[in-house]
Design an enzyme around this catalytic site. Structure first.
Site, PDB file in Angstrom:
ATOM      1  N   GLN A 122     -26.954  23.139 -43.661  1.00  0.00           N
ATOM      2  CA  GLN A 122     -28.136  22.284 -43.625  1.00  0.00           C
ATOM      3  C   GLN A 122     -27.727  20.819 -43.453  1.00  0.00           C
ATOM      4  O   GLN A 122     -28.367  20.064 -42.724  1.00  0.00           O
ATOM      5  CB  GLN A 122     -28.961  22.461 -44.911  1.00  0.00           C
ATOM      6  CG  GLN A 122     -30.311  21.759 -44.892  1.00  0.00           C
ATOM      7  CD  GLN A 122     -31.287  22.361 -43.887  1.00  0.00           C
ATOM      8  OE1 GLN A 122     -31.235  23.549 -43.608  1.00  0.00           O
ATOM      9  NE2 GLN A 122     -32.153  21.529 -43.331  1.00  0.00           N
TER      10      GLN A 122
ATOM     11  N   ALA B 257     -35.226  19.733 -43.411  1.00  0.00           N
ATOM     12  CA  ALA B 257     -35.023  19.315 -44.796  1.00  0.00           C
ATOM     13  C   ALA B 257     -33.675  18.627 -44.973  1.00  0.00           C
ATOM     14  O   ALA B 257     -32.701  18.961 -44.297  1.00  0.00           O
ATOM     15  CB  ALA B 257     -35.096  20.531 -45.712  1.00  0.00           C
TER      16      ALA B 257
ATOM     17  N   SER C  66     -33.821  22.456 -48.614  1.00  0.00           N
ATOM     18  CA  SER C  66     -34.290  23.523 -47.733  1.00  0.00           C
ATOM     19  C   SER C  66     -34.469  24.818 -48.507  1.00  0.00           C
ATOM     20  O   SER C  66     -33.580  25.243 -49.247  1.00  0.00           O
ATOM     21  CB  SER C  66     -33.299  23.759 -46.602  1.00  0.00           C
ATOM     22  OG  SER C  66     -33.652  24.940 -45.893  1.00  0.00           O
TER      23      SER C  66
ATOM     24  N   HIS D 106     -34.322  27.555 -47.222  1.00  0.00           N
ATOM     25  CA  HIS D 106     -33.395  28.542 -46.666  1.00  0.00           C
ATOM     26  C   HIS D 106     -32.136  28.685 -47.533  1.00  0.00           C
ATOM     27  O   HIS D 106     -31.523  29.736 -47.559  1.00  0.00           O
ATOM     28  CB  HIS D 106     -33.045  28.187 -45.221  1.00  0.00           C
ATOM     29  CG  HIS D 106     -34.180  28.453 -44.272  1.00  0.00           C
ATOM     30  ND1 HIS D 106     -34.463  29.705 -43.799  1.00  0.00           N
ATOM     31  CD2 HIS D 106     -35.129  27.634 -43.754  1.00  0.00           C
ATOM     32  CE1 HIS D 106     -35.524  29.653 -43.008  1.00  0.00           C
ATOM     33  NE2 HIS D 106     -35.956  28.398 -42.968  1.00  0.00           N
TER      34      HIS D 106
ATOM     35  N   ASP E  59     -37.423  32.778 -41.335  1.00  0.00           N
ATOM     36  CA  ASP E  59     -38.200  32.371 -40.174  1.00  0.00           C
ATOM     37  C   ASP E  59     -38.381  33.596 -39.293  1.00  0.00           C
ATOM     38  O   ASP E  59     -37.410  34.298 -39.011  1.00  0.00           O
ATOM     39  CB  ASP E  59     -37.462  31.277 -39.388  1.00  0.00           C
ATOM     40  CG  ASP E  59     -37.350  29.986 -40.176  1.00  0.00           C
ATOM     41  OD1 ASP E  59     -38.229  29.732 -41.023  1.00  0.00           O
ATOM     42  OD2 ASP E  59     -36.387  29.239 -39.947  1.00  0.00           O
TER      43      ASP E  59
ATOM     44  N   GLU F 223     -45.853  25.235 -40.123  1.00  0.00           N
ATOM     45  CA  GLU F 223     -44.819  26.166 -39.653  1.00  0.00           C
ATOM     46  C   GLU F 223     -45.312  27.604 -39.849  1.00  0.00           C
ATOM     47  O   GLU F 223     -45.067  28.214 -40.881  1.00  0.00           O
ATOM     48  CB  GLU F 223     -43.503  25.978 -40.419  1.00  0.00           C
ATOM     49  CG  GLU F 223     -42.799  24.671 -40.132  1.00  0.00           C
ATOM     50  CD  GLU F 223     -41.358  24.631 -40.670  1.00  0.00           C
ATOM     51  OE1 GLU F 223     -40.903  25.656 -41.232  1.00  0.00           O
ATOM     52  OE2 GLU F 223     -40.703  23.597 -40.520  1.00  0.00           O
TER      53      GLU F 223
HETATM   54 ZN   LIG Z   1     -37.784  27.999 -42.062  1.00  0.00          ZN
END
Ligand SMILES: [Zn+2]
Length: 355
Positions: free
Chosen positions: A240, A261, A266, A268, A275, A324
């Site tokens: 990230q 982010a 994030s 993630h 995603d 998103e």
């Molecule tokens: Zn994402």
């Protein structure tokens, strides 16, 4: 002497056999169907003292009954008190508030980390109940804090704190709440869902509890004839950091932070986000995905499998990110259903729990 003894024993044994045979030979009434033990108890017209004692939960006398229903952050009822009392009994110094508060989430998380077979969620479920019962039965105590030491969130700068419990499934991760830089979920797995590429890249991974739910979600989508694909799940702090730096050099920090982010911020990194996309948008992560049949179905059904659309349209001021439609986050069915039905965000949901 020996003979007398054996004759006496034999007589005793035959008497016992006779007795047990008698008690079995209740007259039949034509009903030959087997009854469950529960029915037998209900049928018993003259319960003995022993029956009554067995019916009582022996733990009830000790003053703590473990609830059999699932509990999670924010729950407020007598069951939570029962859970808190049981946790105190096995070694946790937590207050008995009757609210599934931060301390309770911490104690459950710590216990789950220490018990190899448990999913680490911070939620109280049946598997966790059985582990607590084991401690009770063996009258042993937990080494409190061995899995996760209790602490407050640590301020990183004026507007951001570092989460003290990055493990819990209801953790809020956003621009104000960051994951520790060294946090890597211990239970990352490769979910059995389609990806538009074949390599076993780290980004295919997601935490076990979310992977199970993701597989169910994708199976349901496939049943509907939809072409849903996973694109990107777990992302380390370092990845990230690299990604965000490259966005900043192209767009400037303020602009980059609207769609990407800062490291630690994030979802993630939590291993709870994925995603998703579809061939119709060329497997890209774009707003148009929300208008595809896959995107629409996802919005309507993700919650049934414990996922939310984390960054909805029109909530940019609250989430801090643009819409998103492709980013789903695992929170569990109960929370996901409430968030999606009420059209709110995880921020709003958690805010309400605290007030
Ligand atoms: Zn994402």
């Amino acid at each position: 002497m020996k003979n007398y003894k054996s004759i006496y024993l034999l007589t005793l044994i035959s008497l016992l056999i006779l007795l047990s045979a008698c008690s079995d030979s209740t007259p039949t009434t034509g009903d030959t169907s087997e009854k469950t033990s529960e029915e037998k108890v209900q049928d018993n017209p003259n319960p003995t003292k022993e029956d009554e004692q067995n019916a009582e939960n022996p733990k009830a006398k000790e003053g703590f009954v473990l609830p059999t229903e699932d509990l999670q952050k924010g729950d407020q009822n007598d069951n939570v008190i029962g859970l808190q009392e049981a946790l105190i009994k096995i070694g946790y110094e937590i207050p008995t508030t009757g609210t599934y508060d931060k301390e309770t989430v911490w104690a459950i998380t710590d216990l789950q980390i220490q018990s190899e077979d448990l999913m680490i969620t911070g939620k109280y479920d049946e598997a966790t109940r059985l582990v607590i019962e084991d401690y009770q039965d063996q009258e042993s105590t937990v080494t409190s804090g061995e899995g996760l030491a209790y602490s407050e969130d640590k301020p990183l700068d004026e507007e951001t704190v570092e989460l003290s419990n990055p493990f819990e499934v209801l953790a809020l991760i956003n621009k104000q709440h960051a994951l520790p830089a060294d946090y890597v979920p211990a239970d990352l797995v490769f979910p059995d869902v389609p990806f538009p590429f074949v390599e076993d890249l780290p980004k295919k991974q997601i935490r076990q509890v979310a992977a199970d739910a993701l597989e169910e979600l994708f199976a349901a989508a496939e049943q509907e004839g939809l072409d849903l694909y996973a694109q990107s799940g777990f992302r380390s702090f370092e990845t990230q950091e690299y990604l965000f730096a490259s966005y900043v050099s192209n767009h400037g920090e303020e602009e980059a932070n609207k769609f990407s982010a800062r490291p630690g911020e994030s979802e993630h990194q939590s291993g709870l986000a994925m995603d998703v996309t579809s061939p119709q948008v060329n497997f890209d992560l774009v707003i148009e995905f929300g208008d595809t049949k896959e995107g629409k179905w996802l919005k309507d059904h993700a919650a049934e499998y414990g996922f939310i659309i984390r960054y909805p349209k029109g909530k940019e001021d609250i989430t801090g990110y643009q819409y998103e439609p492709w980013h789903i986050r695992y929170v569990g069915v109960k929370t996901a259903s409430e968030i999606m039905e009420r059209d709110i965000t995880l921020e709003e949901y958690l805010e309400e729990l605290q007030s």
